[in-house]
Design a protein around this motif. Sequence first.
Motif, PDB file in Angstrom:
ATOM      1  N   MET A 183      69.401   9.640   5.978  1.00  0.00           N
ATOM      2  CA  MET A 183      68.972   8.573   5.085  1.00  0.00           C
ATOM      3  C   MET A 183      67.606   8.040   5.504  1.00  0.00           C
ATOM      4  SD  MET A 183      71.393   8.480   2.902  1.00  0.00           S
ATOM      5  CE  MET A 183      70.903   7.042   1.966  1.00  0.00           C
ATOM      6  N   CYS A 184      66.820   8.869   6.200  1.00  0.00           N
ATOM      7  CA  CYS A 184      65.512   8.445   6.693  1.00  0.00           C
ATOM      8  C   CYS A 184      64.404   9.050   5.830  1.00  0.00           C
ATOM      9  CB  CYS A 184      65.329   8.861   8.149  1.00  0.00           C
ATOM     10  SG  CYS A 184      63.712   8.418   8.827  1.00  0.00           S
ATOM     11  N   PRO A 185      63.826   8.292   4.920  1.00  0.00           N
ATOM     12  CA  PRO A 185      62.781   8.843   4.052  1.00  0.00           C
ATOM     13  C   PRO A 185      61.484   9.152   4.800  1.00  0.00           C
ATOM     14  CG  PRO A 185      62.998   6.486   3.693  1.00  0.00           C
ATOM     15  CD  PRO A 185      64.105   6.875   4.629  1.00  0.00           C
ATOM     16  N   VAL A 186      61.169   8.378   5.836  1.00  0.00           N
ATOM     17  CA  VAL A 186      59.910   8.574   6.559  1.00  0.00           C
ATOM     18  C   VAL A 186      59.877   9.945   7.223  1.00  0.00           C
ATOM     19  CG1 VAL A 186      58.460   7.715   8.426  1.00  0.00           C
ATOM     20  CG2 VAL A 186      59.627   6.098   6.926  1.00  0.00           C
ATOM     21  N   CYS A 187      60.981  10.337   7.864  1.00  0.00           N
ATOM     22  CA  CYS A 187      61.029  11.643   8.532  1.00  0.00           C
ATOM     23  C   CYS A 187      60.887  12.780   7.532  1.00  0.00           C
ATOM     24  CB  CYS A 187      62.339  11.774   9.304  1.00  0.00           C
ATOM     25  SG  CYS A 187      62.550  10.558  10.630  1.00  0.00           S
ATOM     26  N   LEU A 188      61.543  12.654   6.375  1.00  0.00           N
ATOM     27  CA  LEU A 188      61.480  13.713   5.375  1.00  0.00           C
ATOM     28  C   LEU A 188      60.094  13.805   4.746  1.00  0.00           C
ATOM     29  CD1 LEU A 188      64.960  13.234   3.666  1.00  0.00           C
ATOM     30  CD2 LEU A 188      64.220  15.176   5.068  1.00  0.00           C
ATOM     31  N   TRP A 189      59.470  12.663   4.460  1.00  0.00           N
ATOM     32  CA  TRP A 189      58.120  12.685   3.895  1.00  0.00           C
ATOM     33  C   TRP A 189      57.133  13.299   4.892  1.00  0.00           C
ATOM     34  CZ3 TRP A 189      56.229  12.243  -0.805  1.00  0.00           C
ATOM     35  CH2 TRP A 189      56.998  11.618  -1.790  1.00  0.00           C
ATOM     36  N   ALA A 190      57.266  12.942   6.171  1.00  0.00           N
ATOM     37  CA  ALA A 190      56.371  13.500   7.187  1.00  0.00           C
ATOM     38  C   ALA A 190      56.596  15.006   7.349  1.00  0.00           C
ATOM     39  CB  ALA A 190      56.589  12.782   8.523  1.00  0.00           C
ATOM     40  N   ALA A 191      57.852  15.439   7.342  1.00  0.00           N
ATOM     41  CA  ALA A 191      58.162  16.860   7.484  1.00  0.00           C
ATOM     42  C   ALA A 191      57.630  17.660   6.305  1.00  0.00           C
ATOM     43  CB  ALA A 191      59.673  17.048   7.622  1.00  0.00           C
ATOM     44  N   TRP A 192      57.741  17.098   5.096  1.00  0.00           N
ATOM     45  CA  TRP A 192      57.252  17.813   3.916  1.00  0.00           C
ATOM     46  C   TRP A 192      55.722  17.878   3.905  1.00  0.00           C
ATOM     47  CZ3 TRP A 192      58.335  21.450   0.955  1.00  0.00           C
ATOM     48  CH2 TRP A 192      57.745  21.604  -0.314  1.00  0.00           C
ATOM     49  N   TRP A 193      55.072  16.819   4.324  1.00  0.00           N
ATOM     50  CA  TRP A 193      53.614  16.827   4.401  1.00  0.00           C
ATOM     51  C   TRP A 193      53.137  17.885   5.402  1.00  0.00           C
ATOM     52  CZ3 TRP A 193      49.813  15.903   8.075  1.00  0.00           C
ATOM     53  CH2 TRP A 193      48.516  15.673   7.578  1.00  0.00           C
ATOM     54  N   CYS A 194      53.803  17.958   6.559  1.00  0.00           N
ATOM     55  CA  CYS A 194      53.434  18.951   7.567  1.00  0.00           C
ATOM     56  C   CYS A 194      53.687  20.371   7.064  1.00  0.00           C
ATOM     57  CB  CYS A 194      54.220  18.706   8.858  1.00  0.00           C
ATOM     58  SG  CYS A 194      53.776  17.173   9.726  1.00  0.00           S
ATOM     59  N   ARG A 195      54.796  20.576   6.340  1.00  0.00           N
ATOM     60  CA  ARG A 195      55.088  21.905   5.821  1.00  0.00           C
ATOM     61  C   ARG A 195      54.025  22.341   4.811  1.00  0.00           C
ATOM     62  NH1 ARG A 195      59.875  24.847   5.376  1.00  0.00           N
ATOM     63  NH2 ARG A 195      60.381  23.717   7.300  1.00  0.00           N
ATOM     64  N   CYS A 196      53.598  21.416   3.967  1.00  0.00           N
ATOM     65  CA  CYS A 196      52.543  21.747   3.000  1.00  0.00           C
ATOM     66  C   CYS A 196      51.246  22.112   3.702  1.00  0.00           C
ATOM     67  CB  CYS A 196      52.316  20.573   2.046  1.00  0.00           C
ATOM     68  SG  CYS A 196      53.687  20.247   0.911  1.00  0.00           S
ATOM     69  N   ARG A 197      50.902  21.396   4.765  1.00  0.00           N
ATOM     70  CA  ARG A 197      49.686  21.708   5.512  1.00  0.00           C
ATOM     71  C   ARG A 197      49.793  23.062   6.195  1.00  0.00           C
ATOM     72  NH1 ARG A 197      46.095  17.542   6.500  1.00  0.00           N
ATOM     73  NH2 ARG A 197      44.825  19.272   7.279  1.00  0.00           N
ATOM     74  N   GLU A 198      50.976  23.383   6.722  1.00  0.00           N
ATOM     75  CA  GLU A 198      51.178  24.664   7.386  1.00  0.00           C
ATOM     76  C   GLU A 198      50.985  25.829   6.414  1.00  0.00           C
ATOM     77  OE1 GLU A 198      55.037  24.547   9.045  1.00  0.00           O
ATOM     78  OE2 GLU A 198      54.532  23.073  10.608  1.00  0.00           O
ATOM     79  N   LEU A 199      51.388  25.615   5.160  1.00  0.00           N
ATOM     80  CA  LEU A 199      51.310  26.678   4.156  1.00  0.00           C
ATOM     81  C   LEU A 199      50.015  26.613   3.356  1.00  0.00           C
ATOM     82  CD1 LEU A 199      54.997  26.445   2.893  1.00  0.00           C
ATOM     83  CD2 LEU A 199      54.038  28.138   4.456  1.00  0.00           C
ATOM     84  N   ASN A 200      49.079  25.740   3.786  1.00  0.00           N
ATOM     85  CA  ASN A 200      47.784  25.601   3.104  1.00  0.00           C
ATOM     86  C   ASN A 200      47.941  25.200   1.643  1.00  0.00           C
ATOM     87  OD1 ASN A 200      46.267  26.352   5.417  1.00  0.00           O
ATOM     88  ND2 ASN A 200      46.696  28.515   4.992  1.00  0.00           N
ATOM     89  N   ILE A 201      48.903  24.332   1.393  1.00  0.00           N
ATOM     90  CA  ILE A 201      49.125  23.806   0.045  1.00  0.00           C
ATOM     91  C   ILE A 201      48.325  22.518  -0.118  1.00  0.00           C
ATOM     92  CG2 ILE A 201      50.841  22.993  -1.607  1.00  0.00           C
ATOM     93  CD1 ILE A 201      51.039  25.959  -0.931  1.00  0.00           C
ATOM     94  N   ASP A 202      47.682  22.362  -1.236  1.00  0.00           N
ATOM     95  CA  ASP A 202      46.867  21.176  -1.501  1.00  0.00           C
ATOM     96  C   ASP A 202      47.735  19.924  -1.468  1.00  0.00           C
ATOM     97  OD1 ASP A 202      44.886  19.433  -2.215  1.00  0.00           O
ATOM     98  OD2 ASP A 202      44.926  19.940  -4.359  1.00  0.00           O
ATOM     99  N   VAL A 203      47.363  18.969  -0.631  1.00  0.00           N
ATOM    100  CA  VAL A 203      48.120  17.720  -0.531  1.00  0.00           C
ATOM    101  C   VAL A 203      47.400  16.601  -1.280  1.00  0.00           C
ATOM    102  CG1 VAL A 203      49.276  18.281   1.632  1.00  0.00           C
ATOM    103  CG2 VAL A 203      46.999  17.256   1.683  1.00  0.00           C
ATOM    104  N   ASN A 204      46.672  16.965  -2.313  1.00  0.00           N
ATOM    105  CA  ASN A 204      46.006  15.974  -3.149  1.00  0.00           C
ATOM    106  C   ASN A 204      46.590  15.932  -4.561  1.00  0.00           C
ATOM    107  OD1 ASN A 204      44.062  15.166  -1.161  1.00  0.00           O
ATOM    108  ND2 ASN A 204      42.999  17.111  -1.523  1.00  0.00           N
ATOM    109  N   GLY A 205      47.455  16.880  -4.878  1.00  0.00           N
ATOM    110  CA  GLY A 205      48.041  16.928  -6.217  1.00  0.00           C
ATOM    111  C   GLY A 205      49.469  16.444  -6.225  1.00  0.00           C
TER     112      GLY A 205
END
Length: 322
Positions: A183-205
């Motif tokens: 039930m921790c949204p902060v951990c999930l948001w941080a994990a998803w942001w890191c995963r997008c960066r690892e896969l070179n996915i644009d984090v501006n859209g």
Amino acid sequence: MTRVTYATAQKMRAAISHKYGHDHGRGTQPWLEDSLRPGHFRGNPSLSVTVSQYMISLGRRKVRAGEVVTSARAIDEQTMKELYEHNINFVDDDLGPTSKKRKAEAPQNWAGSTTRLMLQLMFNTAMLVLLRFEEVLRITWKDVQFEQCQPRRVRLMLPFRKTHQYGGIVPFYLYENREKPWMCPVCLWAAWWCRCRELNIDVNGCVFWKKKWAEMESVPTADSFLECFRNNLLDIGIDPRPYGTHSFRRGGCQYLAMVLRWPLRQICTWGGWAENFDNPGTIFKYLLSWNDAPLLQREDYFNPNRAGSDPCTNCGRTCSCA
């Protein structure tokens, strides 16, 4: 020809009420005759006593005809925990695309770890912020702000809400919950942001992808999301048929009321329900439904020896009245 349901009639009335209230400036007041000007009426015609009586009568006739109004079953915290543990610990056995043949041979591999992480974030956000599915899909990275405070929190500013189509959306602040990571949204948001960066996915859209790549298959559509959600429930051995895209909004409402013990006014303010409480029945439809899983067996209501609840994080009590 199948006759329309009572739910369809309710949606038609809601659309008419919105048309009169917003486009014609009639507001949300009942349709009444002006006492100072006999023969002239004010308010919203769709909210007149006559229409209300007709809707009540229509509902009774539909029930007598055999129609049963069923809401999507609410997601509870235990189900969220099981989904979290399965999705977070899922290990990809192949980094290649998930083909139809591979899915048929191994149904449990209907999605990889990246898809499951994204879905878990969608589940958590929709439940805690009481969002409709279309509201979740419109979230972009510019609407998300990580704030370094104690405890850590995420500031979520939604670009769209069904109840605030003309602006005035207030931000949502979600805090870290180390005791309950599911039930921790902060951990999930941080994990998803890191995963997008690892896969070179644009984090501006958009936060949740609509583009196909690898094992990602256009998850952000109503049909594909519901299919993924139900597949995920099958992963943990739960019958998915009673559940729908509204299960998280209903489940979040019940979680805030029965687990966090928020008062109804606070839930309505947080979730964006009408401030004038002109339709109090709406909130109770989210809290009570015969379709929801029972929280307590019938014989245990007055049972003095029934098992206690989880310890309160503040006082440590485990009794049912804590």
